[in-house]
Write a protein that holds these residues in place. Structure first.
Motif, PDB file in Angstrom:
ATOM      1  N   THR A   1       3.652  17.882   1.925  1.00 23.93           N
ATOM      2  CA  THR A   1       4.314  18.054   3.425  1.00 23.93           C
ATOM      3  C   THR A   1       3.220  16.523   3.002  1.00 23.93           C
ATOM      4  O   THR A   1       3.389  15.482   4.087  1.00 23.93           O
ATOM      5  N   ASP A   2       2.243  16.314   2.781  1.00 26.11           N
ATOM      6  CA  ASP A   2       1.386  15.641   2.789  1.00 26.11           C
ATOM      7  C   ASP A   2       1.758  13.958   1.861  1.00 26.11           C
ATOM      8  O   ASP A   2       1.108  13.222   2.227  1.00 26.11           O
ATOM      9  N   TYR A   3       2.929  13.996   1.824  1.00 25.54           N
ATOM     10  CA  TYR A   3       3.714  12.970   0.583  1.00 25.54           C
ATOM     11  C   TYR A   3       4.120  12.170   1.552  1.00 25.54           C
ATOM     12  O   TYR A   3       4.701  10.588   1.089  1.00 25.54           O
ATOM     13  N   ILE A   4       4.096  12.696   2.890  1.00 24.15           N
ATOM     14  CA  ILE A   4       5.478  11.514   4.177  1.00 24.15           C
ATOM     15  C   ILE A   4       4.195  10.273   4.564  1.00 24.15           C
ATOM     16  O   ILE A   4       4.421   9.568   5.323  1.00 24.15           O
ATOM     17  N   LYS A   5       2.374  10.192   4.323  1.00 23.19           N
ATOM     18  CA  LYS A   5       1.233   9.222   4.669  1.00 23.19           C
ATOM     19  C   LYS A   5       2.054   8.232   4.094  1.00 23.19           C
ATOM     20  O   LYS A   5       2.084   7.323   5.057  1.00 23.19           O
ATOM     21  N   PRO A   6       2.045   7.895   2.708  1.00 25.85           N
ATOM     22  CA  PRO A   6       2.330   6.410   2.236  1.00 25.85           C
ATOM     23  C   PRO A   6       3.885   5.507   2.562  1.00 25.85           C
ATOM     24  O   PRO A   6       3.805   5.086   3.266  1.00 25.85           O
ATOM     25  N   ILE A   7       5.015   6.934   3.068  1.00 30.37           N
ATOM     26  CA  ILE A   7       6.338   6.521   3.086  1.00 30.37           C
ATOM     27  C   ILE A   7       5.523   5.995   5.370  1.00 30.37           C
ATOM     28  O   ILE A   7       6.537   4.902   5.364  1.00 30.37           O
ATOM     29  N   ILE A   8       5.207   6.811   6.414  1.00 31.21           N
ATOM     30  CA  ILE A   8       5.079   6.478   7.501  1.00 31.21           C
ATOM     31  C   ILE A   8       4.449   5.241   7.410  1.00 31.21           C
ATOM     32  O   ILE A   8       4.547   3.826   8.188  1.00 31.21           O
ATOM     33  N   LEU A   9       3.535   4.935   6.341  1.00 35.27           N
ATOM     34  CA  LEU A   9       2.088   3.753   6.355  1.00 35.27           C
ATOM     35  C   LEU A   9       3.277   2.874   6.011  1.00 35.27           C
ATOM     36  O   LEU A   9       3.418   1.576   6.833  1.00 35.27           O
ATOM     37  N   ASP A  10       4.071   2.633   5.151  1.00 38.16           N
ATOM     38  CA  ASP A  10       4.972   1.686   4.980  1.00 38.16           C
ATOM     39  C   ASP A  10       6.167   2.217   4.293  1.00 38.16           C
ATOM     40  O   ASP A  10       6.866   2.168   2.969  1.00 38.16           O
ATOM     41  N   PRO A  11       7.869   1.774   5.563  1.00 40.13           N
ATOM     42  CA  PRO A  11       8.420   2.858   5.065  1.00 40.13           C
ATOM     43  C   PRO A  11       9.561   1.296   4.757  1.00 40.13           C
ATOM     44  O   PRO A  11       8.860   0.024   4.761  1.00 40.13           O
ATOM     45  N   GLN A  12      10.025   1.645   3.464  1.00 41.19           N
ATOM     46  CA  GLN A  12      11.261   0.725   2.682  1.00 41.19           C
ATOM     47  C   GLN A  12      12.258   0.733   3.196  1.00 41.19           C
ATOM     48  O   GLN A  12      12.852   1.801   2.289  1.00 41.19           O
ATOM     49  N   ASN A  13      12.582   0.625   4.293  1.00 42.09           N
ATOM     50  CA  ASN A  13      13.506   0.473   5.166  1.00 42.09           C
ATOM     51  C   ASN A  13      14.278  -0.929   6.262  1.00 42.09           C
ATOM     52  O   ASN A  13      13.358  -1.613   5.870  1.00 42.09           O
ATOM     53  N   GLN A  14      15.787  -0.933   6.573  1.00 43.31           N
ATOM     54  CA  GLN A  14      15.954  -2.502   7.382  1.00 43.31           C
ATOM     55  C   GLN A  14      15.477  -2.088   8.579  1.00 43.31           C
ATOM     56  O   GLN A  14      15.438  -3.250   8.967  1.00 43.31           O
ATOM     57  N   GLN A  15      14.879  -0.782   8.874  1.00 46.56           N
ATOM     58  CA  GLN A  15      14.040  -1.268  10.825  1.00 46.56           C
ATOM     59  C   GLN A  15      12.611  -2.662  10.416  1.00 46.56           C
ATOM     60  O   GLN A  15      11.651  -2.230   9.189  1.00 46.56           O
ATOM     61  N   ILE A  16      12.896  -3.517  10.989  1.00 45.12           N
ATOM     62  CA  ILE A  16      11.510  -3.956  11.072  1.00 45.12           C
ATOM     63  C   ILE A  16      10.435  -3.849  12.066  1.00 45.12           C
ATOM     64  O   ILE A  16      11.291  -3.476  13.055  1.00 45.12           O
ATOM     65  N   ARG A  17       8.847  -3.614  11.827  1.00 45.31           N
ATOM     66  CA  ARG A  17       8.232  -3.428  12.737  1.00 45.31           C
ATOM     67  C   ARG A  17       7.615  -4.680  13.179  1.00 45.31           C
ATOM     68  O   ARG A  17       7.601  -5.424  13.139  1.00 45.31           O
ATOM     69  N   ALA A  18       6.704  -4.381  15.083  1.00 49.74           N
ATOM     70  CA  ALA A  18       6.482  -5.151  15.835  1.00 49.74           C
ATOM     71  C   ALA A  18       5.036  -5.545  14.577  1.00 49.74           C
ATOM     72  O   ALA A  18       4.495  -5.038  14.461  1.00 49.74           O
ATOM     73  N   GLN A  19       4.569  -6.475  15.325  1.00 46.95           N
ATOM     74  CA  GLN A  19       3.434  -6.810  14.840  1.00 46.95           C
ATOM     75  C   GLN A  19       2.072  -6.209  14.874  1.00 46.95           C
ATOM     76  O   GLN A  19       2.397  -5.401  15.799  1.00 46.95           O
TER      77      GLN A  19
END
Length: 307
Positions: free
Chosen positions: A95-113
């Motif tokens: 399950t270690d693959y989740i780190k890059p996904i959480i760090l830089d998710p490729q989806n339509q959600q917009i994170r705050a600054q």
């Protein structure tokens, strides 16, 4: 390994992978985490759950994610611990693959600054991408099922095809169960933190819940289709078996005739037709063939040869 992946104004993200005994002690002594929460977070077989330690100020979220291992698709738990304004993710090698996904998710959600984003919002935008993988996997299973289904009527069903369909069914059951548990956990998470989170953070949690709900509906439908295909394949196999048994029954009846005829002439009973004739052997063969033909015609008229 304990790694600082992200350090921003509101929180620090520590990623913990394949935790060792020394690292466990470090988390307890230096990060002031409780042994109980760490134990839940790193347990390979931990069920999806929310766990709170209000005295220690710790909130643990255990959630299932998709894992590809040895050409198999499984679901494994990961631990997400919110403690002392920081966030800790606990994974193992699969399950270690989740780190890059959480760090830089490729989806339509917009994170705050960076100077405004909270740990809750950061994790939820990452979880959204992880939950999308359920949809991708369900779609892939549907493709494999369609390949098997397309072979119906084109060739005789084999044990390999039955095993493939059973394998897809097993995978879908695991996925369906994980999605149901994830959905219940996210509902609990939103209810418990509703008064502590901002409106846009709640919206991001709702986005994840909607994605899980959509994947759950897809999984339910996919499992129903797989069950239907499996039942259809079973019916075809039963039909082929019934046909085989009918053919064997007809053969056994037809092949009984030579036994009856030879039995009569083998008893040395006087006055049997052609028993004393020089060509009596050939006559018995003709009688046998005629009777076998008559039995076959009667079977055909009665519909025994209809598949």
């Amino acid at each position: 390994m304990i790694e600082i992946v992200k350090n921003v104004k509101n929180f620090t993200w520590y990623h913990v992978s394949n935790l060792t005994v020394e690292e466990h002690e470090s988390l307890v002594k230096e990060h002031h985490l409780t042994n109980e929460m760490i134990g839940y977070a790193v347990d390979h077989n931990e069920s999806v759950r929310m766990e709170y330690d209000r005295h220690a100020g710790e909130t643990l979220m255990v959630i299932d994610v998709i894992v590809h291992q040895d050409n198999n698709v499984e679901t494994r738990p990961i631990g997400i611990l919110f403690a002392h304004n920081d966030v800790y993710t606990f994974t193992h090698e699969p399950t270690d693959y989740i780190k890059p996904i959480i760090l830089d998710p490729q989806n339509q959600q917009i994170r705050a600054q960076e100077d405004e984003i909270s740990a809750f919002d950061f994790i939820m935008t990452g979880l959204y991408s992880l939950m999308i993988k359920y949809v991708d996997e369900i779609t892939e299973i549907n493709k494999k099922r369609r390949v098997i289904q397309a072979q119906f009527g084109q060739q005789k069903q084999t044990t390999h095809q039955m095993n493939e369909l059973l394998y897809l069914k097993t995978q879908m059951i695991y996925i369906q169960n994980s999605l149901a548990n994830n959905h219940v956990m996210l509902d609990s998470f939103r209810t418990d933190f509703k008064t502590l989170l901002k409106e846009f953070e709640l919206e991001h949690i709702d986005d994840v819940r909607v994605e899980v709900e959509q994947a759950k509906r897809m999984a339910n439908l996919a499992l129903e289709v797989i069950n239907s295909v499996s039942d259809a394949m079973g019916n075809l196999s039963n039909r082929d078996l019934n046909w085989t048994m009918k053919v064997l029954t007809v053969y056994s009846i037809v092949l009984t005739v030579p036994t009856i005829v030879s039995g009569f002439y083998g008893e040395n009973v006087k006055w049997l037709p052609f028993a004393d004739a020089q060509s009596g052997w050939w006559v018995t063969i003709v009688i046998t063939l005629v009777l076998m033909a008559l039995v076959s015609i009667l079977m055909l008229i009665s519909g025994f040869f209809r598949k």
